[in-house]
Each structure stands twice: as C-alpha cells, then as structure tokens.
Design an enzyme around this catalytic site. Sequence first.
Site, PDB file in Angstrom:
ATOM      1  N   HIS A 111      -5.724 -10.013   3.975  1.00  0.00           N
ATOM      2  CA  HIS A 111      -6.275  -8.974   4.866  1.00  0.00           C
ATOM      3  C   HIS A 111      -6.205  -9.367   6.345  1.00  0.00           C
ATOM      4  CE1 HIS A 111      -7.601  -6.544   1.571  1.00  0.00           C
ATOM      5  NE2 HIS A 111      -8.475  -7.426   1.129  1.00  0.00           N
ATOM      6  N   ASP A 148      -2.881  -8.343  -5.826  1.00  0.00           N
ATOM      7  CA  ASP A 148      -4.326  -8.206  -5.611  1.00  0.00           C
ATOM      8  C   ASP A 148      -4.692  -6.715  -5.672  1.00  0.00           C
ATOM      9  OD1 ASP A 148      -6.690 -10.004  -4.141  1.00  0.00           O
ATOM     10  OD2 ASP A 148      -6.794  -7.871  -3.628  1.00  0.00           O
ATOM     11  N   HIS A 150      -6.632  -5.096  -3.845  1.00  0.00           N
ATOM     12  CA  HIS A 150      -6.776  -4.527  -2.501  1.00  0.00           C
ATOM     13  C   HIS A 150      -5.425  -4.564  -1.770  1.00  0.00           C
ATOM     14  CE1 HIS A 150     -10.801  -6.183  -3.576  1.00  0.00           C
ATOM     15  NE2 HIS A 150     -11.181  -4.990  -3.140  1.00  0.00           N
ATOM     16  N   ASP A 229      -8.199  -9.632  -8.959  1.00  0.00           N
ATOM     17  CA  ASP A 229      -9.320  -8.682  -8.975  1.00  0.00           C
ATOM     18  C   ASP A 229      -8.936  -7.288  -9.472  1.00  0.00           C
ATOM     19  OD1 ASP A 229      -7.784  -8.459  -6.686  1.00  0.00           O
ATOM     20  OD2 ASP A 229      -9.456  -8.691  -5.288  1.00  0.00           O
TER      21      ASP A 229
END
Length: 292
Positions: A111, A148, A150, A229
């Site tokens: 991120h 991931d 996200h 995740d």
Amino acid sequence: MGPYHPECPDRLRSIGDRFISAGLDGQLRRYSAPEATDTQITRVHDAGYLALLEAESPASGLHFLDPDTAMNPHSLSAARHAAGAVVLATDLVMKGECRNAFCAVRPPGHHAERERAMGFCLLNSIAIGAAHALAAHGLERVAVVDFDVHHGNGTEDIFSGDQRVLMVSIFQHPLYPYSGFDHPAANMVNIPLASGTGSDGFRAAVRDHWLPALERHRPQMLFVSAGFDAHRDDPLAGLEFADADYAWVTKELMAVADVHADGRIVSSLEGGYNLSALGRCATEHVRELALN
Ligand SMILES: [Zn+2]
C-alpha cells in the site's frame, strides 16, 4: 501498529511454527535481512518522503501517519529490513545462489505509494526489490504478482505506465483502499473480485487474465506480493480462498518462471490476519517454492 492490532508480531511466529510442524523448516536456507539503503529505497520512493519518515519516527510511543498506519521507534528500521530482505533475495536469486526466495517480513509494503504511507505500509518492499532487479542487475522485464485481498495501490502508483514492469493482481472490490478498478494503465492487469468469490473465481482470474498477460510480457523475474488475507478465515475481508489455492497459484507462477525466468521468483509477505490460516497458507506457498 499498536496493541491488539491484527498486523502483529505473532504473524511471523505463526508462519515459523507452521514451517516447523509441517517439516519444512529443515529444508530451508535462512538469511538475515540487511536494511535497504537510501539509494535502493529512493528508486521507488520520493527522497522527501523518506526524509519525512525519518523526521516523524518517534523516540517513544506511537506516531500515526494516517488513521491506519502508525510508527513506533522501531518501525522504520523494520521497514528498511523488510525492503532489504527483498533486495538481498533478489541478489541471491540473480547470482544463482537460490532458485527462489520467500521474505517473511513485517510491516507489509504494497500500500505504500511513492510519496505516501498507507494501510500498515511504510516502504514498498516488493517494488524496491523489483526496481533493484532492473537497476542493479540489468533486467529488462519483470512482473509483480499480487494475490493479497487488498489492491496493491502503492505498487500500482510506483509502476503505472512503466512498460518494464507488468503487475497482475486480484483484489476484493469494493474494499480498502477502493482503488485499482478505474482505468488502470496498460501494464496493470487488475482483476476485482466480488465479496464471496472463492477458489473457482480466483483460478479463473489467474487462468484467463494473469497467465496470458505474463506469457506476453515474458518476465525475466517474478516478484510476488504474498498476502494471505483472501483466505476464507481472514477477519479483514470477504473472499473465500482455500489453503490449496496458495499451492496451486504458486505452481502456476513457477511454471511461468521456469519458461521465461530460469525459475527466478522472489516472494514477500504482505497481509494475512487469521494466524492459523496465515501459517498454513504461507506453508502451502513456500513448500511449493522450496520442494517442487
Ligand atoms: Zn491485505
């Protein structure tokens, strides 16, 4: 990130414990991660941003860079070591000392944008590794693979429009950081998945979108943002991946690497917040890398 936070030190203990109980521990060669240098970091981050992280690193307690992202006195050093792990792994794999590598590191990185900390991430470790492969080892084409849950907004921010780098990703949409779906650059293969998507949807995205793009790009090295995740047990998101999906996708990526990259893969831990699922899925991933 502070007490009772899901991005916690037990995450790495869980992975280490599971490697031992799976009989994998003795099969691995371990390396200590050096800190990434300013030169390595500023290939992908603004020098002013790195100076800001240094300036805002607290002498005690927690300092919040955004509502999700805090630093304690050790966080920046940990982030430098996490990025340094990916750089060292890149060097080892390029020298042929290792065929591939997994970096068990915290904090995560995908991120972190060129000039902004976000989502528990300070330095974009996988981007720093990929940039090192291009700058220090003279590679012309690399790929970043991000599974991931996200969207890896930081990696996209850094490499968007850079034709040397193909990024392929899946992510739950809508979900934090609510990016990646709106007219990405041509070198970004972003596949948003609806909440509830499981193994079939993931594997279809990989087969129908990732693998053809990877075949066209012919990456000389693969970098993996390995977040776990998207697993069905993860408390932070709503995808329904199973343990076996992580072995499967690893095999698919190894097949691409074998054809185009002499098998070269460097993978680095991103998210994964159910400690049991994290340990199991990291083991599925690393067992394939190490033994197959
Ligand atoms: Zn994540």
